[in-house]
Design an enzyme around this catalytic site. Sequence first.
Site, short mmCIF file in Angstrom:
data_model
loop_
_atom_site.label_atom_id
_atom_site.label_comp_id
_atom_site.label_asym_id
_atom_site.label_seq_id
_atom_site.Cartn_x
_atom_site.Cartn_y
_atom_site.Cartn_z
N ASP A 40 0.86 -1.18 0.00
CA ASP A 40 0.00 0.00 0.00
C ASP A 40 0.90 1.23 0.00
OD1 ASP A 40 -1.59 2.18 0.76
OD2 ASP A 40 -2.82 0.95 2.11
N GLY A 89 -9.43 4.85 -5.38
CA GLY A 89 -8.12 4.22 -5.59
C GLY A 89 -7.01 4.82 -4.74
N VAL A 90 -5.85 4.99 -5.35
CA VAL A 90 -4.68 5.55 -4.66
C VAL A 90 -5.01 6.94 -4.11
CG1 VAL A 90 -2.32 6.39 -4.98
CG2 VAL A 90 -3.06 4.33 -6.16
N ASP A 91 -5.69 7.73 -4.91
CA ASP A 91 -6.05 9.10 -4.54
C ASP A 91 -6.84 9.13 -3.24
OD1 ASP A 91 -6.21 11.81 -4.94
OD2 ASP A 91 -7.66 11.72 -6.58
N SER A 138 -2.72 5.07 -13.83
CA SER A 138 -3.73 4.80 -14.86
C SER A 138 -4.21 3.34 -14.95
CB SER A 138 -3.27 5.23 -16.27
OG SER A 138 -3.28 6.64 -16.41
N THR A 139 -3.62 2.44 -14.15
CA THR A 139 -3.97 1.02 -14.33
C THR A 139 -5.17 0.56 -13.48
OG1 THR A 139 -2.47 0.18 -12.62
CG2 THR A 139 -1.56 0.44 -14.85
N1 AR6 Z 1 -1.39 1.65 -2.93
C1 AR6 Z 1 -0.82 1.29 -4.10
N2 AR6 Z 1 -1.52 1.03 -5.21
C2 AR6 Z 1 -2.87 1.15 -5.15
C3 AR6 Z 1 -3.55 1.54 -3.96
C4 AR6 Z 1 -2.74 1.79 -2.81
N3 AR6 Z 1 -3.28 2.17 -1.64
N4 AR6 Z 1 -4.88 1.58 -4.24
C5 AR6 Z 1 -5.04 1.22 -5.53
N5 AR6 Z 1 -3.83 0.95 -6.08
P1 AR6 Z 1 -6.19 4.08 -9.43
P2 AR6 Z 1 -5.88 5.52 -12.00
C6 AR6 Z 1 -3.49 0.55 -7.47
O1 AR6 Z 1 -7.58 3.72 -9.76
O2 AR6 Z 1 -6.16 4.27 -12.75
C7 AR6 Z 1 -9.10 8.02 -8.76
O3 AR6 Z 1 -10.46 8.12 -8.50
C8 AR6 Z 1 -4.58 0.05 -8.34
O4 AR6 Z 1 -4.76 -1.34 -8.13
O5 AR6 Z 1 -5.88 4.55 -8.06
O6 AR6 Z 1 -4.75 6.39 -12.41
C9 AR6 Z 1 -8.51 9.37 -9.16
O7 AR6 Z 1 -9.10 10.44 -8.47
C10 AR6 Z 1 -4.03 0.35 -9.72
O8 AR6 Z 1 -3.11 -0.69 -10.16
O9 AR6 Z 1 -5.65 5.27 -10.42
C11 AR6 Z 1 -8.80 9.42 -10.63
O10 AR6 Z 1 -10.11 9.88 -10.87
C12 AR6 Z 1 -3.22 1.62 -9.54
O11 AR6 Z 1 -3.03 1.73 -8.13
C13 AR6 Z 1 -8.66 7.99 -11.07
O12 AR6 Z 1 -8.93 7.20 -9.91
C14 AR6 Z 1 -3.89 2.88 -10.04
O13 AR6 Z 1 -5.29 2.82 -9.80
C15 AR6 Z 1 -7.25 7.67 -11.54
O14 AR6 Z 1 -7.23 6.35 -12.03
#
Ligand code: AR6
Length: 174
Positions: free
Chosen positions: A10, A32-34, A122-123
Amino acid sequence: MVTIRLVQGDITEQSADAVVNAANSSLLGGGGVDGAIHRAGGPEILAECRALRASRYGKGLPTGQAVATTAGRLPARWVIHTVGPVWSAAEDRSELLASCYRQSLRVARELGARTVAFPAVSTGVYGWPLDDGARTALRAVREETGREEAAGAFDEIRFVLFDRRAYDAFTEAM
Ligand code: AR6
């Protein structure tokens, strides 16, 4: 020499000088991460994001760019917010994805951040295929850290992969 390291975990639990957030243009949070970064880091991060929206980024942070704020309560000094492209099968947006990594590293270098943790931008919500996302990420980071201006700037670039599938995709790409 910079070390490129892959870990499964994480990103909010990572000790690093800077952690990168996979944000959206609004800079005002999301899933997600955000979502995880704002939850764990606390309201100081959002306050700085709001200030950025009220000043330099009135229309939001464009895709492929990066900007830093405090990391609040996270075990890091800065969060670098970057906006990945939404995956498109019809259009090649990989330059924008590469730009996220390059621009984040430029911001990190300006701050003096020597260890930087990235998620797989983006994944998730944005639908980018993991294998391609991993190759693009690694290529961009190698290119940027190999530039003359970046010589000696970084100790470690860490990719923090949330699950086994993402970790395996990056291991394969490495
Ligand atoms: N730590 C590490 N990786 C993570 C975590 C974490 N805590 N949580 C998720 N991932 P995403 P995006 C992985 O959706 O595709 C948001 O709503 C996840 O499995 O966080 O760039 C933003 O506000 C995936 O492999 O980001 C934007 O609107 C990767 O992190 C939108 O999502 C990225 O997933 C951005 O989408």
